[in-house]
Every structure is written in C-alpha cells, then in structure tokens.
Scaffold this motif. Structure first.
Motif, mmCIF file in Angstrom:
data_model
loop_
_atom_site.group_PDB
_atom_site.id
_atom_site.type_symbol
_atom_site.label_atom_id
_atom_site.label_comp_id
_atom_site.label_asym_id
_atom_site.label_seq_id
_atom_site.Cartn_x
_atom_site.Cartn_y
_atom_site.Cartn_z
ATOM 1 N N THR A 29 0.795 -1.164 -0.019
ATOM 2 C CA THR A 29 0.107 0.186 0.062
ATOM 3 C C THR A 29 0.810 1.265 -0.014
ATOM 4 O O THR A 29 0.626 2.213 -0.823
ATOM 5 N N ASN A 30 1.868 1.364 0.936
ATOM 6 C CA ASN A 30 2.689 2.567 1.274
ATOM 7 C C ASN A 30 4.051 1.996 1.153
ATOM 8 O O ASN A 30 4.489 0.981 1.436
ATOM 9 N N GLY A 212 -2.102 -2.296 4.921
ATOM 10 C CA GLY A 212 -3.515 -1.659 4.192
ATOM 11 C C GLY A 212 -4.333 -3.013 3.699
ATOM 12 O O GLY A 212 -5.572 -2.985 3.812
ATOM 13 N N GLY A 240 -6.123 -2.992 6.671
ATOM 14 C CA GLY A 240 -6.795 -1.792 6.856
ATOM 15 C C GLY A 240 -7.833 -1.221 5.975
ATOM 16 O O GLY A 240 -8.989 -0.880 6.307
ATOM 17 N N LYS A 276 -11.912 6.638 9.926
ATOM 18 C CA LYS A 276 -11.154 5.355 10.598
ATOM 19 C C LYS A 276 -9.823 5.869 11.358
ATOM 20 O O LYS A 276 -9.532 5.379 12.367
ATOM 21 N N GLU A 277 -9.019 6.705 10.525
ATOM 22 C CA GLU A 277 -7.594 6.950 10.844
ATOM 23 C C GLU A 277 -8.014 7.913 12.157
ATOM 24 O O GLU A 277 -7.129 8.050 13.094
ATOM 25 N N THR A 280 -8.797 7.047 15.611
ATOM 26 C CA THR A 280 -7.449 6.373 16.493
ATOM 27 C C THR A 280 -7.202 7.363 17.532
ATOM 28 O O THR A 280 -6.796 7.046 18.755
ATOM 29 N N GLY A 342 2.823 -1.912 10.775
ATOM 30 C CA GLY A 342 1.740 -1.766 9.888
ATOM 31 C C GLY A 342 0.898 -0.647 10.381
ATOM 32 O O GLY A 342 0.124 -0.689 11.519
ATOM 33 N N GLY A 343 0.276 0.299 9.621
ATOM 34 C CA GLY A 343 -0.443 1.633 9.803
ATOM 35 C C GLY A 343 -1.448 1.037 10.627
ATOM 36 O O GLY A 343 -2.058 1.613 11.604
ATOM 37 N N ALA A 344 -2.278 -0.144 10.343
ATOM 38 C CA ALA A 344 -3.521 -0.488 10.891
ATOM 39 C C ALA A 344 -3.512 -0.975 12.248
ATOM 40 O O ALA A 344 -4.446 -0.938 12.890
ATOM 41 N N ARG A 346 -2.323 0.816 14.588
ATOM 42 C CA ARG A 346 -2.567 2.072 15.478
ATOM 43 C C ARG A 346 -3.757 1.886 15.927
ATOM 44 O O ARG A 346 -4.175 2.579 17.233
HETATM 45 P P1 ADP Z 1 1.350 -1.618 3.741
HETATM 46 O O1 ADP Z 1 2.314 -2.372 4.615
HETATM 47 O O2 ADP Z 1 0.278 -2.543 3.156
HETATM 48 O O3 ADP Z 1 2.001 -1.011 2.619
HETATM 49 P P2 ADP Z 1 0.865 0.434 5.867
HETATM 50 O O4 ADP Z 1 1.700 -0.307 7.083
HETATM 51 O O5 ADP Z 1 1.308 1.744 5.488
HETATM 52 O O6 ADP Z 1 0.596 -0.515 4.592
HETATM 53 O O7 ADP Z 1 -0.772 0.562 6.313
HETATM 54 C C1 ADP Z 1 -1.638 1.195 5.787
HETATM 55 C C2 ADP Z 1 -2.935 0.952 6.455
HETATM 56 O O8 ADP Z 1 -2.899 1.486 7.708
HETATM 57 C C3 ADP Z 1 -4.173 1.840 5.907
HETATM 58 O O9 ADP Z 1 -5.296 0.856 5.853
HETATM 59 C C4 ADP Z 1 -4.412 2.834 6.811
HETATM 60 O O10 ADP Z 1 -5.604 3.423 6.549
HETATM 61 C C5 ADP Z 1 -3.890 2.592 8.057
HETATM 62 N N1 ADP Z 1 -3.512 3.787 8.966
HETATM 63 C C6 ADP Z 1 -2.587 4.479 8.851
HETATM 64 N N2 ADP Z 1 -2.693 5.386 9.820
HETATM 65 C C7 ADP Z 1 -3.905 5.107 10.586
HETATM 66 C C8 ADP Z 1 -4.450 5.488 11.926
HETATM 67 N N3 ADP Z 1 -3.795 6.491 12.637
HETATM 68 N N4 ADP Z 1 -5.312 4.560 12.419
HETATM 69 C C9 ADP Z 1 -5.941 3.568 11.760
HETATM 70 N N5 ADP Z 1 -5.306 3.106 10.662
HETATM 71 C C10 ADP Z 1 -4.508 3.859 9.920
#
Ligand code: ADP
Ligand code: MG
Length: 624
Positions: A29-30, A212, A240, A276-277, A280, A342-344, A346
């Motif tokens: 995703t990122n 993501g 996420g 959603k973000e 948090t 991973g962002g999710a 959080r």
């Molecule tokens: P990947 O490893 O798949 O590239 P990431 O680790 O960057 O992805 O995670 C992306 C996901 O994290 C997305 O679904 C994004 O909405 C979620 N995310 C990022 N920040 C937050 C937050 N503050 N609260 C909840 N979810 C979050």
C-alpha cells in the motif's frame, strides 16, 4: 530466517567518511525511505513533509508518470492506467495469481506471457518490476535530495515468505531504478532490528503486521545474535482497507443509500478511511460529502460504533497468529515481546486484542508504519560501513531447501532449509546410461519429495560429457547462495572437466542499460520466445525422460508385468514420435502420459533400491 553477526574488518571506511545508505520499505500500500543520521534512524519526508508514499503508479497520456498521492487520487478516474498492488504480482506468473481474488478483481488487462506478468496500459505493456522501479526511483530521488548526493546503496525489505523469484524480481526493480542493493532484508527482521532486539537478550518474538491490504505474522527466535524466522502466517486479503469497507457499508445503511455510481462510492470509501484514521486519536469522526445527485450527507460515527463494526476483523487476525505459534512449536507464554507493524495496528482495538491475547503490552512506541523502513536503514548503515566500532553483518538463512530433480521426478536436496548464508554445497551425481553425453540439471526449491510439488527455479544441460559406461562419470553439482539468498548452480564432470553454469539470478552482474534493453527485448520477442522456449524445454524434458525410462527398463524391466511393460512401451513410442514433429503442448501431453505410465514402475524400483541399500549397497554418494 536467521541472522548471524560476523565482523567485516576490511570494510571500515576512513574516519568521518559517511556513506549515504538508506533503508526502503517497498510496501503493498505504502512505501517509505529512511536513513541513519547522527546515529539516529529517521524516515525522510517529501517536499510536503509526507514520509509515506502510496505505492501507486499512473501512466499519463503525455507519456509522463505519476507516483504516490497524485496517482492514488487518479485511480478512480483512470483505473486501467493506474497500477497499485504491484507487490502482489512481482516475481509471480499469471498462472500464480489467477486464483488470487485480490488481483483478479483489479481492473487491469493482463498480457498472456507465461513467464512474467504484463499489464496493458497506454504507455505499453508494463511489468510489476517496472512499477516497483518507478516507486523506488521516487524514494531514491527524495533521499538523494535530502542527503545531498548520490546513494551508496539501499537495503530493501521483502516479506519473509517471499520466494526466490519474488526476491529476484524486487532486486531487478532496484537495478532498473539504478539503486545499488546492499541486501534484501525480511520485513519482520527489519522491525526487530528497529526495536534493537538484535542487541537484546535471547528469546522468541512475534511480529504482528497489519498493513493496508495484508496481514502477516512472524515468529522470530533470537539466540546468540542469530534471528531465525520460525514460522510465518497471515491473510493476504485482510488489512486496513477492510476496516474502511465495513465503515462504508455501515454509512450506506445509515443513510439508506444503495447502488451508488462508482465515483460516489470511491469518494465515500476514501472518507471512511480518513474517518477510521481519525478515530484512532478522537472518540468521534464526522463524514461529510455531497454526492453526484446533489444529496448532502453528514454522519458522525463514534469510536465505539466503529470498533463494534470491525471487531470481527480484529478477531480474524488471531487465527493466523495461533497457527504461526503452533507451527513454531511455541505457546504464547513463550513470547518475550510482540512487535506491532503496519499502519492499521494503530487502531486501539487491534492493540487491545493483541495485548489480551498475549497477556502483555505490545511494543508500539515506534511508528508502526515506519518501523520496517527504520530497521532497514539501520542495517544499511552497517552494511555501508558507517559503524566503526563493533562492526557486524547480518546474514540470513535459506528459507526453503534447494535441490535437484533426480530420476522419477524426485527431489535430491543439496542445500537444506535454514542453512546460514552465504553457503555453498556440492554433491556428486552420475550418468545412468552407457555413453550418455548430456545431463539435464533441474533446480527446484521446496520441502516436498516430488518435483511436481516444489517450485521449479531453473533448468540447464551439461553437455559434452565423454561417453563412458553408466555410473562411471562423476558430475559434481555445486550450489552457491549469496548473502541475498540468490542462487547459482554449476555442474562439472570431474574426469573431463567439462562444465556448465547457471545463475538463478537473471540480472546479476548486468548494468542497468542492459537490463532495460533486455526487458524491452523480452516484450518485443515475448511471444515467439515463449513458444520456442516452451518447445525446447519440452524436448529436453522428453529426451531425458525417454532416456531415463529406457535405462530403467534395461535394468529393472523384470519387475513389470507384460501388460505394464507394453503400456510403457506404447507411451515411449508416442513420446519419441512427438519429439520430432510435436509442439510444446503435444510433447508435454506425451510426457505426461509417459510419466503416468511409469509412476508405478518408479515406485517399484524405489522399493527395490531401498532393499538393495538395506543390503549394504550405496544408492547415493553425498558430499558436503
Ligand atoms: P502496507 O504495509 O500494506 O504498505 P501500511 O503499513 O502503510 O501498509 O498500512 C496502511 C494502512 O494503515 C491503511 O489501511 C491505513 O488506513 C492504516 N492507517 C494508517 N494510519 C492509521 C491510523 N492512524 N489509524 C488507523 N489506521 C491507520
Ligand atoms: Mg508494510
């Protein structure tokens, strides 16, 4: 995978001379890039101050390319030319991904090359390697801008479960981007390094990575400076995005909406992601939008409602966690620390669920979406030779066994899984036919006994063996795996010295222009090449199988009934006929029939050989 610390005194740079090295998390995703400055690892931001680069690439009508946020926004309006999820496709074939719903439902038009995935865009056929190279280029430019000069190299992270082909393709993307890869590093290992666990005491750690679109869990064992990935598990269709989706469905219901035009649902989906973000850090979030019909909506959602809606998704992550623990033969009481990646992760109810499950607070004081890039940067800093005191290199082990195909479609393992890298091992084989002058070497990866259950990595033929009696030639096959886990294989007949060699590493040693040219050539000639190659491969295989069957018959035909023998002979005759006039497919059909006809024979022969071995005769001659 284990990591071993060894000293590398020759690599010490002159004092005060820092080499620019970065760590890159090339995510589904990122993506992010990080470096170590003044002894501190940090992610590098773009001009807008954003460290996260969405892994999305758009090919525009004017021939230019957008990477990141602009491309992400254009995904709704120009889906066919805007490529996301390249990481799900890299190093895989169309065949591999056909069953993968996460890719099947993407709006791309795939070419039908069997070897490498092509996506038709207005800029021509694009491979996942090209897309990843574009993302890497943007991160490289960002790093060079920020560090004030050319990069000496980068450590790029890959999922622990990535196989050889996926690792190589990632390396190729880096080479296309003009990046010197110091090494590839497993994502969970990078996270563990970021938390300094490599300097910590011994123990078993869990890395819980909810991104993501994917969920990955790894069990790492650390002992005497050695990390080993004991088990990995996960769900490639859970991340996420699914939380956004649940909120989106709730929003539609709440506003009695149905059958929205694509544009509107894409808009609401991205607003749900934002909400959603926000939830948090806030207890409520409001989603406000005006739809294409003119309808204005404004809905406030509480954290509590959101958590209730999505709790089933959180619970769903625990199944793979349990499985990984079982596979690693540990219980949750054995776990010394749980790293959140991973962002999710959080999301508070994710943190809570993990804390409750393990009975301990997870490690979450580093930014979960940055932690992999930070660990990679720390590793890059060491590999570039910037750490003067106490220098060490981290080395992986082979994730899967590497071996050769032997008679009857069986696998002879040459390098067992978990061998520390770099490693080299040799094993001797012999001819099975009088006067045999060539030998096909088929390199496979996997743990299973049958070639058909393992992954085929490469095939090549050793020719020019002087004619000798069966069993007299001594062919020494050497497998070498470098520090990145990439393999090269060579074969040498010991009495005559004839040799053949293959690097299972198509781009190694080539400069970037050559690689670019090779990729271009492969587009131009892909179809003809594929047909010819398929036919050649089929012929080589048929020849070797015919020889093998004939040889086996000459030795052991007596264990067959007359009926079995005549079926095998008919299949042999048909295969020989196809060899001369057939196309790849008809040759393959004949080979298939022949190998089916000989299955039982091979089994009987194995039994006989085992009995011979039990009587004290050697069947294999293993050297390490
Ligand atoms: P990947 O490893 O798949 O590239 P990431 O680790 O960057 O992805 O995670 C992306 C996901 O994290 C997305 O679904 C994004 O909405 C979620 N995310 C990022 N920040 C937050 C937050 N503050 N609260 C909840 N979810 C979050
Ligand atoms: Mg990630």
């Amino acid at each position: 995978m284990a990591l071993l610390q060894i000293s590398e005194p020759g690599l010490s740079p002159a004092p005060h001379q820092q080499r620019r090295a970065v760590g890159i998390d090339l995510g589904t995703t990122n993506s992010l890039v990080a470096t170590v400055r003044n002894g501190h690892a940090e992610c590098l931001p773009d001009e807008q101050g954003q460290v996260i680069l969405p892994s999305v690439v758009r090919y525009l009508p004017d021939g230019s390319v957008q990477v990141g946020n602009l491309a992400l926004q254009a995904q709704r309006t120009d889906p066919v030319n805007t490529i996301s999820s390249a990481k799900r496709m890299i190093g895989r074939t169309l065949n591999d991904i056909q069953a993968d719903d996460e890719i099947r439902y993407l709006p791309y038009k795939f070419g039908n090359d069997e070897r490498i995935i092509h996506i038709h865009t207005r800029a021509g056929d694009i491979t996942p390697i090209d897309v990843s190279a574009k993302i890497l280029q943007v991160l490289q430019a960002r790093a060079e801008e920020s560090l004030g000069g050319e990069l000496a190299g980068a450590v790029i992270t890959v999922p622990a479960y990535f196989d050889d082909a996926q690792r190589q393709a990632t390396k190729d993307a880096a080479r296309l981007a003009g990046i010197h890869v110091l090494r590839l590093l497993n994502e969970p290992t990078a996270a563990a390094i970021a938390y300094g666990l490599d300097n910590a005491s011994e123990g078993t750690f869990v890395v819980y990575d909810l991104g993501g679109g994917t969920f990955d869990v790894s069990v790492l064992a650390l002992s005497r400076g050695l990390f080993e990935v004991k088990a990995t598990n996960g769900n490639s269709a859970l991340g996420g995005d699914d939380f956004d989706q649940r909120l989106f469905c709730w929003l539609l219901e709440h506003n009695s909406l149905s059958q929205l035009p694509a544009q509107d649902s894409a808009l609401l989906q991205s607003l749900c992601r934002e909400a959603k973000e926000k939830l948090t850090s806030q207890t409520t979030a409001t989603i406000t939008a005006t739809l294409s019909t003119g309808l204005a909506i404004s809905t406030t959602v509480s954290r509590e409602t959101f958590q209730q809606l999505t709790q089933p998704l959180v619970v769903k992550t625990l199944e793979p966690v349990k499985q990984a623990l079982r596979d690693a033969h540990v219980t949750k009481q054995d776990i010394k620390g749980v790293i959140m990646v991973g962002g999710a992760t959080r999301m508070l109810h994710v943190q809570q669920a993990v804390a409750t499950f393990f009975g301990q607070t997870p490690l979450n004081n580093l930014n979960p979406d940055e932690v992999v890039a930070l660990g990679a940067a720390m590793q890059a800093n060491v590999l570039a030779g910037n750490k003067n005191d106490d220098e060490w290199l981290l080395l992986d082990v082979t994730p899967l066994s590497l071996g050769l195909e032997t008679y009857g479609g069986l696998v002879e393992k040459v390098i067992p899984r978990n061998s520390t890298l770099p490693t080299a091992r040799a094993q001797e084989f012999t001819t099975f036919k009088d006067g045999q002058t060539a030998m096909m070497i088929h390199v496979v990866q996997g743990e299973r006994e049958l070639v058909s259950d393992c992954r085929s990595l490469a095939q090549f033929t050793l020719r020019g063996i002087p004619p000798m009696a069966a069993g007299a030639a001594r062919i020494r096959v050497t497998f070498q795996v470098d520090a990145d886990g990439l393999l090269s294989v060579s074969a040498r007949e010991q009495t005559s010295g004839v040799q053949a060699h293959i690097e299972v590493k198509p781009s190694y040693g080539l400069d970037d222009t050559t690689i670019t040219q090779m990729l271009k050539d492969s587009f131009a000639n892909a179809q003809a090449d594929a047909i010819e190659r398929a036919r050649t491969e089929a012929i080589v295989e048929a020849q070797s199988i015919i020889a093998a069957v004939e040889h086996a018959l000459s030795l052991d035909a007596d264990i067959l009934t007359d009926k079995e023998l005549s079926i095998i002979q008919a299949a042999l005759a048909e295969t020989s006929k196809q060899l001369q006039f057939g196309e790849a497919q008809t040759i393959r059909n004949a080979i298939h029939t022949l190998s089916q006809a000989t299955d039982e024979f091979a089994a009987k022969r194995m039994n006989r050989n085992i009995q011979r071995a039990l009587q004290g005769k050697n069947v294999t001659d293993i050297e390490t």
